[in-house]
Design an enzyme around this catalytic site. Structure first.
Site, PDB file in Angstrom:
ATOM      1  N   HIS A  15       0.841  -1.195   0.000  1.00  0.00           N
ATOM      2  CA  HIS A  15       0.000   0.000   0.000  1.00  0.00           C
ATOM      3  C   HIS A  15       0.874   1.241   0.000  1.00  0.00           C
ATOM      4  O   HIS A  15       2.088   1.181   0.167  1.00  0.00           O
ATOM      5  CB  HIS A  15      -0.985   0.006   1.177  1.00  0.00           C
ATOM      6  CG  HIS A  15      -0.373   0.196   2.523  1.00  0.00           C
ATOM      7  ND1 HIS A  15      -1.086   0.586   3.620  1.00  0.00           N
ATOM      8  CD2 HIS A  15       0.892   0.057   2.970  1.00  0.00           C
ATOM      9  CE1 HIS A  15      -0.311   0.668   4.680  1.00  0.00           C
ATOM     10  NE2 HIS A  15       0.910   0.347   4.310  1.00  0.00           N
ATOM     11  N   CYS A  34       5.966   5.999   4.396  1.00  0.00           N
ATOM     12  CA  CYS A  34       4.770   5.263   3.966  1.00  0.00           C
ATOM     13  C   CYS A  34       4.121   5.903   2.737  1.00  0.00           C
ATOM     14  O   CYS A  34       3.198   5.344   2.157  1.00  0.00           O
ATOM     15  CB  CYS A  34       3.762   5.159   5.098  1.00  0.00           C
ATOM     16  SG  CYS A  34       4.369   4.183   6.486  1.00  0.00           S
ATOM     17  N   HIS A  40       4.845   0.093  -0.572  1.00  0.00           N
ATOM     18  CA  HIS A  40       5.628  -0.733   0.342  1.00  0.00           C
ATOM     19  C   HIS A  40       4.691  -1.787   0.906  1.00  0.00           C
ATOM     20  O   HIS A  40       3.473  -1.645   0.827  1.00  0.00           O
ATOM     21  CB  HIS A  40       6.266   0.111   1.460  1.00  0.00           C
ATOM     22  CG  HIS A  40       5.271   0.687   2.414  1.00  0.00           C
ATOM     23  ND1 HIS A  40       4.520   1.809   2.114  1.00  0.00           N
ATOM     24  CD2 HIS A  40       4.884   0.292   3.644  1.00  0.00           C
ATOM     25  CE1 HIS A  40       3.715   2.080   3.131  1.00  0.00           C
ATOM     26  NE2 HIS A  40       3.919   1.170   4.076  1.00  0.00           N
ATOM     27  N   HIS A  42       3.517  -5.077   3.794  1.00  0.00           N
ATOM     28  CA  HIS A  42       3.463  -5.571   5.166  1.00  0.00           C
ATOM     29  C   HIS A  42       3.005  -7.024   5.159  1.00  0.00           C
ATOM     30  O   HIS A  42       2.240  -7.448   4.289  1.00  0.00           O
ATOM     31  CB  HIS A  42       2.464  -4.777   6.015  1.00  0.00           C
ATOM     32  CG  HIS A  42       2.854  -3.356   6.224  1.00  0.00           C
ATOM     33  ND1 HIS A  42       3.811  -2.962   7.130  1.00  0.00           N
ATOM     34  CD2 HIS A  42       2.409  -2.216   5.633  1.00  0.00           C
ATOM     35  CE1 HIS A  42       3.936  -1.650   7.090  1.00  0.00           C
ATOM     36  NE2 HIS A  42       3.093  -1.166   6.184  1.00  0.00           N
ATOM     37  N   ASP A  80      -4.761 -10.679   0.016  1.00  0.00           N
ATOM     38  CA  ASP A  80      -3.443 -11.312  -0.011  1.00  0.00           C
ATOM     39  C   ASP A  80      -2.753 -11.124  -1.355  1.00  0.00           C
ATOM     40  O   ASP A  80      -3.352 -11.366  -2.411  1.00  0.00           O
ATOM     41  CB  ASP A  80      -3.546 -12.798   0.320  1.00  0.00           C
ATOM     42  CG  ASP A  80      -2.191 -13.435   0.582  1.00  0.00           C
ATOM     43  OD1 ASP A  80      -1.341 -12.770   1.209  1.00  0.00           O
ATOM     44  OD2 ASP A  80      -1.982 -14.587   0.168  1.00  0.00           O
ATOM     45  N   HIS A  81      -1.492 -10.701  -1.290  1.00  0.00           N
ATOM     46  CA  HIS A  81      -0.671 -10.437  -2.475  1.00  0.00           C
ATOM     47  C   HIS A  81      -1.331  -9.443  -3.426  1.00  0.00           C
ATOM     48  O   HIS A  81      -1.275  -9.587  -4.641  1.00  0.00           O
ATOM     49  CB  HIS A  81      -0.294 -11.748  -3.191  1.00  0.00           C
ATOM     50  CG  HIS A  81       0.743 -12.508  -2.445  1.00  0.00           C
ATOM     51  ND1 HIS A  81       0.430 -13.303  -1.366  1.00  0.00           N
ATOM     52  CD2 HIS A  81       2.088 -12.554  -2.579  1.00  0.00           C
ATOM     53  CE1 HIS A  81       1.538 -13.837  -0.889  1.00  0.00           C
ATOM     54  NE2 HIS A  81       2.561 -13.397  -1.606  1.00  0.00           N
ATOM     55  N   GLU A 125      -0.048  -4.605  11.759  1.00  0.00           N
ATOM     56  CA  GLU A 125       0.661  -4.173  10.560  1.00  0.00           C
ATOM     57  C   GLU A 125       2.138  -4.559  10.675  1.00  0.00           C
ATOM     58  O   GLU A 125       2.771  -4.912   9.687  1.00  0.00           O
ATOM     59  CB  GLU A 125       0.511  -2.668  10.373  1.00  0.00           C
ATOM     60  CG  GLU A 125       1.033  -2.173   9.048  1.00  0.00           C
ATOM     61  CD  GLU A 125       0.695  -0.713   8.818  1.00  0.00           C
ATOM     62  OE1 GLU A 125      -0.126  -0.442   7.926  1.00  0.00           O
ATOM     63  OE2 GLU A 125       1.251   0.143   9.531  1.00  0.00           O
TER      64      GLU A 125
END
Length: 136
Positions: A15, A34, A40, A42, A80-81, A125
């Protein structure tokens, strides 16, 4: 007697925290690293908890298999991904902060949990940064 049943889950997402209506300087000031224009990622850890009375017939507050399937279908498969800013419609106009992600997850799951049960979402996070949302 109320009991809480919890299920852990995991998803990896990228994100960028920024506001389209702000300058790059203002975004950098508020969101720092960020605000990376290249995004980037998490490794999110999720705990979903359901609190309610134990069903006298089954002995369950909620069947953990059902809770697991709901999380898999509506959260893990959706996030996810993925790049939350680009791939997840919920964040098209919503900054994907941990706080907002937790609220989105809660709203996605709430409609599948009996209204007489409480729902809580805890989203990590990072191992040290996490948020909790209970719908209020």
């Amino acid at each position: 007697m109320k009991v809480t049943v919890s299920r852990k889950a995991h998803f990896n997402s990228a994100h960028r925290l920024y506001r389209k209506d702000w300058t790059m300087e203002q975004n950098d000031l508020v969101f720092g690293k960020c605000n990376n224009p290249n995004y980037h990622g998490h490794n999110y850890e999720l705990i979903v908890s359901v609190t309610g009375e134990i069903d006298q017939e089954t002995g369950f507050v909620i069947d953990v298999k059902i809770l697991s399937d709901l999380i898999k279908e509506h959260i893990e498969n959706a996030f996810d991904h993925k790049n939350l800013n680009l791939d997840v419609q919920d964040f098209a106009d919503l900054n994907p902060t941990a706080e907002n992600i937790a609220v989105v997850i809660w709203n996605k799951l709430r409609k599948y949990i009996d209204t007489n049960k409480e729902l809580e979402v805890v989203l990590y996070e990072t191992p040290r940064n996490f948020v909790t949302y209970k719908g209020n």
